[in-house]
Scaffold this motif. Structure first.
Motif, PDB file in Angstrom:
ATOM      1  N   ALA A 358     -26.687   7.650  30.816  1.00  0.00           N
ATOM      2  CA  ALA A 358     -27.587   6.535  31.138  1.00  0.00           C
ATOM      3  C   ALA A 358     -27.039   5.205  30.617  1.00  0.00           C
ATOM      4  O   ALA A 358     -26.375   5.141  29.578  1.00  0.00           O
ATOM      5  N   LEU A 359     -27.348   4.153  31.348  1.00  0.00           N
ATOM      6  CA  LEU A 359     -27.080   2.784  30.922  1.00  0.00           C
ATOM      7  C   LEU A 359     -28.423   2.078  30.781  1.00  0.00           C
ATOM      8  O   LEU A 359     -29.266   2.157  31.682  1.00  0.00           O
ATOM      9  N   VAL A 360     -28.612   1.395  29.656  1.00  0.00           N
ATOM     10  CA  VAL A 360     -29.841   0.641  29.412  1.00  0.00           C
ATOM     11  C   VAL A 360     -29.439  -0.818  29.223  1.00  0.00           C
ATOM     12  O   VAL A 360     -28.631  -1.126  28.336  1.00  0.00           O
ATOM     13  N   PHE A 361     -29.995  -1.714  30.020  1.00  0.00           N
ATOM     14  CA  PHE A 361     -29.542  -3.107  29.959  1.00  0.00           C
ATOM     15  C   PHE A 361     -30.687  -4.076  30.231  1.00  0.00           C
ATOM     16  O   PHE A 361     -31.742  -3.706  30.757  1.00  0.00           O
ATOM     17  N   ASP A 362     -30.443  -5.327  29.851  1.00  0.00           N
ATOM     18  CA  ASP A 362     -31.406  -6.406  30.052  1.00  0.00           C
ATOM     19  C   ASP A 362     -31.050  -7.120  31.348  1.00  0.00           C
ATOM     20  O   ASP A 362     -30.052  -7.845  31.416  1.00  0.00           O
ATOM     21  N   ASP A 363     -31.840  -6.923  32.379  1.00  0.00           N
ATOM     22  CA  ASP A 363     -31.491  -7.511  33.670  1.00  0.00           C
ATOM     23  C   ASP A 363     -31.887  -8.981  33.778  1.00  0.00           C
ATOM     24  O   ASP A 363     -31.623  -9.613  34.806  1.00  0.00           O
ATOM     25  N   SER A 364     -32.489  -9.562  32.727  1.00  0.00           N
ATOM     26  CA  SER A 364     -32.750 -11.004  32.742  1.00  0.00           C
ATOM     27  C   SER A 364     -31.494 -11.791  32.393  1.00  0.00           C
ATOM     28  O   SER A 364     -31.451 -13.008  32.540  1.00  0.00           O
ATOM     29  N   ILE A 365     -30.446 -11.092  31.939  1.00  0.00           N
ATOM     30  CA  ILE A 365     -29.126 -11.679  31.740  1.00  0.00           C
ATOM     31  C   ILE A 365     -28.350 -11.529  33.050  1.00  0.00           C
ATOM     32  O   ILE A 365     -28.487 -10.525  33.755  1.00  0.00           O
ATOM     33  N   GLU A 366     -27.558 -12.509  33.385  1.00  0.00           N
ATOM     34  CA  GLU A 366     -26.813 -12.452  34.648  1.00  0.00           C
ATOM     35  C   GLU A 366     -26.070 -11.128  34.782  1.00  0.00           C
ATOM     36  O   GLU A 366     -25.365 -10.705  33.866  1.00  0.00           O
ATOM     37  N   HIS A 367     -26.213 -10.486  35.935  1.00  0.00           N
ATOM     38  CA  HIS A 367     -25.544  -9.211  36.152  1.00  0.00           C
ATOM     39  C   HIS A 367     -25.172  -9.064  37.623  1.00  0.00           C
ATOM     40  O   HIS A 367     -25.731  -9.745  38.499  1.00  0.00           O
ATOM     41  N   GLU A 368     -24.229  -8.206  37.868  1.00  0.00           N
ATOM     42  CA  GLU A 368     -23.790  -7.899  39.217  1.00  0.00           C
ATOM     43  C   GLU A 368     -23.279  -6.466  39.250  1.00  0.00           C
ATOM     44  O   GLU A 368     -23.020  -5.857  38.198  1.00  0.00           O
ATOM     45  N   ALA A 369     -23.125  -5.913  40.442  1.00  0.00           N
ATOM     46  CA  ALA A 369     -22.663  -4.533  40.584  1.00  0.00           C
ATOM     47  C   ALA A 369     -21.822  -4.417  41.839  1.00  0.00           C
ATOM     48  O   ALA A 369     -21.968  -5.207  42.781  1.00  0.00           O
ATOM     49  N   TRP A 370     -20.943  -3.434  41.851  1.00  0.00           N
ATOM     50  CA  TRP A 370     -20.103  -3.221  43.013  1.00  0.00           C
ATOM     51  C   TRP A 370     -19.730  -1.745  43.130  1.00  0.00           C
ATOM     52  O   TRP A 370     -19.748  -1.002  42.154  1.00  0.00           O
ATOM     53  N   ASN A 371     -19.420  -1.365  44.371  1.00  0.00           N
ATOM     54  CA  ASN A 371     -18.929  -0.022  44.642  1.00  0.00           C
ATOM     55  C   ASN A 371     -17.607  -0.149  45.383  1.00  0.00           C
ATOM     56  O   ASN A 371     -17.571  -0.404  46.588  1.00  0.00           O
ATOM     57  N   ARG A 372     -16.524  -0.029  44.645  1.00  0.00           N
ATOM     58  CA  ARG A 372     -15.185  -0.102  45.240  1.00  0.00           C
ATOM     59  C   ARG A 372     -14.615   1.291  45.480  1.00  0.00           C
ATOM     60  O   ARG A 372     -13.420   1.458  45.683  1.00  0.00           O
ATOM     61  N   GLY A 373     -15.497   2.271  45.424  1.00  0.00           N
ATOM     62  CA  GLY A 373     -15.086   3.644  45.664  1.00  0.00           C
ATOM     63  C   GLY A 373     -15.099   3.981  47.144  1.00  0.00           C
ATOM     64  O   GLY A 373     -15.226   3.110  48.009  1.00  0.00           O
ATOM     65  N   THR A 374     -14.996   5.271  47.429  1.00  0.00           N
ATOM     66  CA  THR A 374     -14.927   5.725  48.820  1.00  0.00           C
ATOM     67  C   THR A 374     -16.171   6.506  49.243  1.00  0.00           C
ATOM     68  O   THR A 374     -16.230   7.029  50.352  1.00  0.00           O
ATOM     69  N   SER A 375     -17.150   6.609  48.359  1.00  0.00           N
ATOM     70  CA  SER A 375     -18.404   7.295  48.700  1.00  0.00           C
ATOM     71  C   SER A 375     -19.564   6.535  48.072  1.00  0.00           C
ATOM     72  O   SER A 375     -19.364   5.634  47.250  1.00  0.00           O
ATOM     73  N   ASP A 376     -20.792   6.897  48.466  1.00  0.00           N
ATOM     74  CA  ASP A 376     -21.976   6.209  47.949  1.00  0.00           C
ATOM     75  C   ASP A 376     -22.109   6.392  46.440  1.00  0.00           C
ATOM     76  O   ASP A 376     -21.712   7.419  45.881  1.00  0.00           O
ATOM     77  N   ARG A 377     -22.679   5.373  45.796  1.00  0.00           N
ATOM     78  CA  ARG A 377     -23.082   5.474  44.392  1.00  0.00           C
ATOM     79  C   ARG A 377     -24.598   5.467  44.363  1.00  0.00           C
ATOM     80  O   ARG A 377     -25.234   4.583  44.957  1.00  0.00           O
ATOM     81  N   THR A 378     -25.200   6.437  43.680  1.00  0.00           N
ATOM     82  CA  THR A 378     -26.663   6.504  43.603  1.00  0.00           C
ATOM     83  C   THR A 378     -27.091   6.757  42.168  1.00  0.00           C
ATOM     84  O   THR A 378     -26.552   7.641  41.491  1.00  0.00           O
TER      85      THR A 378
END
Length: 411
Positions: A358-378
């Motif tokens: 698990a990852l626990v984070f404060d989303d009120s801080i600027e954040h971004e995400a990406w999927n540079r893989g070859t299949s879905d990330r869920t």
């Protein structure tokens, strides 16, 4: 006036200027035939353009009380190898104009490798002022600014190595157990940038500025992670249907969200809890997931929370940097499908998703995400109360958020 006497007199004045000892009377005697400041300034600039640094220095010293003469005086002194004189002129100029980019750059140049820390400070100030007002920076300074950036990039590792060497000599070598100290060093050496909470809707003061939270702070998280395999089985059953919809959707009667992925299925969601209630047809098909969520301190606010969902990101999709609504909550990700190349940046820290971690984070801080893989990330995504909030504060916030929702609905 005898030429030999004039040369000797000028050399004495130049030396006394370099020592910061020149008097106003002496500055006024730079040239016996000086007519006025504007003329002397032009004579000095003309001499500088012609490569006669000695004559230029003589002219500028005579009008050193005029701030227009200080930077070309520093240039003349530098051409003559008079580093001390150049530093005096730059010091006087920066005392009047602290944001003078060219003067800051030359100050850094004069220090060079002799005082890396001081040179870095001048270069950092030059870059900060240039970034604050780029239109005021002439194109001729762009190569110097690029060189200053390169200097700082090279100086950073030296400074960092020095700091770590001091820590190691004191018996403090393992930074893995001191992540906040390691982060502070990264900020100090310029490897990381300071990011602060900037929620788009509601800000609660006095909460620690943390990007990712240690999993050890949440004893209940182990049980949630232990259910990952069972949750994955339930997710796969849901994926076989048509339960996912775009994560960011346009709502009637509200302005469209300024998000490039609005109404885009590349970033999609399947809700288990939504607007404070289990989602029929989904929650009942995911009993292991719902049981795991029951152990988490999720906010319970009528028609608002809990909120929990499966979040899917297709290959090649990038969620642009943004801020969450509130800083009174944390977001939890439990990765269930995590291909290589899929990652989350929060503030200055980036983490790859790993199945069952698990990852626990404060989303009120600027954040971004990406999927540079070859299949879905869920991931399983849900919100929890910030642990720093007291029971009384949570109770008050529950009423407050309920009132906000009621006001919006009534409006």
């Amino acid at each position: 006036m005898d030429r030999g006497f004039r040369i000797l007199s000028h050399r004495r004045r130049s030396h006394r200027f370099s020592q910061g000892l020149l008097t106003g009377k002496e500055r006024g005697m730079a040239d016996f035939e000086a007519i006025d400041t504007a003329q002397v300034l032009e004579e000095g600039l003309a001499a500088l353009r012609c490569g006669d640094a000695r004559l230029a220095q003589a002219r500028f010293i005579g009008i050193a009380d005029d701030p227009r003469a200080l930077f070309p005086l520093a240039q003349a002194c530098r051409s003559l190898g008079d580093t001390a004189g150049a530093q005096v002129a730059l010091g006087r100029l920066l005392a009047r104009q602290p944001g003078h980019v060219a003067a800051l750059l030359m100050s850094g140049d004069l220090l060079g490798d002799g005082d890396v820390r001081a040179a870095s400070a001048f270069y950092q100030a030059a870059l900060a002022n240039a970034n604050a007002n780029p239109a005021a920076v002439p194109a001729t300074l762009h190569p110097d600014l690029h060189r200053a950036r390169a200097y700082l990039e090279n100086a950073g590792p030296l400074y960092e190595a020095h700091l770590h060497a001091r820590l190691e000599s004191a018996g403090i070598a393992d930074m893995a157990g001191l992540p906040r100290v390691a982060h502070a060093i990264d900020l100090l050496t310029g490897k990381a940038e300071i990011f602060l909470q900037r929620p788009s809707s509601f800000y609660f003061p006095g909460l620690p500025q943390m990007e990712f939270f240690p999993r050890t702070m949440f004893p209940w998280l182990e049980a949630v992670e232990a259910a990952s395999a069972a949750m994955l089985g339930e997710l796969q059953a849901v994926l076989a249907g048509d339960a996912f919809a775009p994560y960011v959707e346009t709502h009637a009667g509200r302005p469209p969200a300024p998000n490039p992925l609005r109404d885009d299925p590349r970033w999609s969601a399947c809700y288990l809890w939504k607007a404070g209630a289990p989602v029929p047809g989904i929650a009942d098909r995911c009993p292991a997931t719902m049981t795991a969520l029951a152990s988490a301190p999720m906010p319970i606010i009528p028609e608002r929370s809990p909120m929990a969902l499966f979040s899917k990101l297709t290959p090649g999709t990038h969620i642009q940097p943004h801020h969450g609504l509130l800083n009174t909550r944390l977001i939890v990700h439990v990765p269930l499908i995590a291909p290589p190349g899929a990652a989350l940046r929060v503030g200055s820290q980036t983490r790859e998703w790993r199945v069952g971690e698990a990852l626990v984070f404060d989303d009120s801080i600027e954040h971004e995400a990406w999927n540079r893989g070859t299949s879905d990330r869920t991931v399983l995504l849900f919100e929890i109360w910030r642990p720093e909030l007291s029971a009384d504060e949570r109770a008050a916030l529950t009423v407050l958020f309920g009132a906000v929702g009621a006001f919006v609905d009534e409006g």
